[in-house]
Each structure stands twice: as C-alpha cells, then as structure tokens.
Motif scaffolding. Structure first.
Motif: not given
Length: 99
Positions: A78-95
């Motif tokens: 989250e700190r990286f995302a904020v510093a890069l002017g972005m929003r952190l997105h965490v998700g799941f995808e099928p194997l």
C-alpha cells in the motif's frame, strides 16, 4: 550409463516435492511483485532513492524488494502504491490462467 534428462525434466522432478513447489511459488510471487513496482517506478522516471524517500524506506531496501529478495506485507505494498500515485488492487485468479 545413465540416461540424460533435459533441464525441464530435472526441474519438473525437483518441483514434484511439495516443499520445493511452495518455495518456488513464493519466489515467483516476490519476483512478480518486485517487477511490478520497478516497472511502475520506471515509467515516470522515478529513481529507487526517490521511491525510498516517498515510502520512508532506505534505497537498498527498495532495490532488494525490486529484485525479489523480500516478501512484502500488504501495508508495504500500500505504501508503494501511494508513493507511485496508484491504488493497490489484490485479487484472485483461476490457476489455469495464472502465469
């Protein structure tokens, strides 16, 4: 004389172990996260030192992370995302779609 095996066969045999597979997957995740941050930092021409300053880290820690040397926490991402002017997105995808 023993039969020679290809690198892919040797790798597949080594990764058949659950412990090795777990270690491989953890390394892959670290590498992919580090690469993603590096690409997003490079796009606007930001240096590692600038990213480190913006996140309250030291430049060597950013370098280690970008090289896949450390497993980040969600708050660090989250700190990286904020510093890069972005929003952190965490998700799941099928194997079957995972790289």
């Amino acid at each position: 004389m023993s039969e020679r095996r290809s690198w892919n066969e040797l790798r597949d045999a080594a990764l058949a172990s659950p412990e090795a597979r777990e270690a491989y997957d953890a390394a892959r995740i670290r590498f992919e996260l580090g690469r993603a941050v590096r690409e997003r930092r490079d796009a606007p021409g930001m240096t590692q030192a600038q990213l480190a300053h913006a996140t309250g880290m030291q430049q060597p820690a950013v370098a280690r992370f970008e090289a896949g040397g450390t497993m980040p926490t969600l708050p660090l991402l989250e700190r990286f995302a904020v510093a890069l002017g972005m929003r952190l997105h965490v998700g799941f995808e099928p194997l079957d779609r995972a790289g």
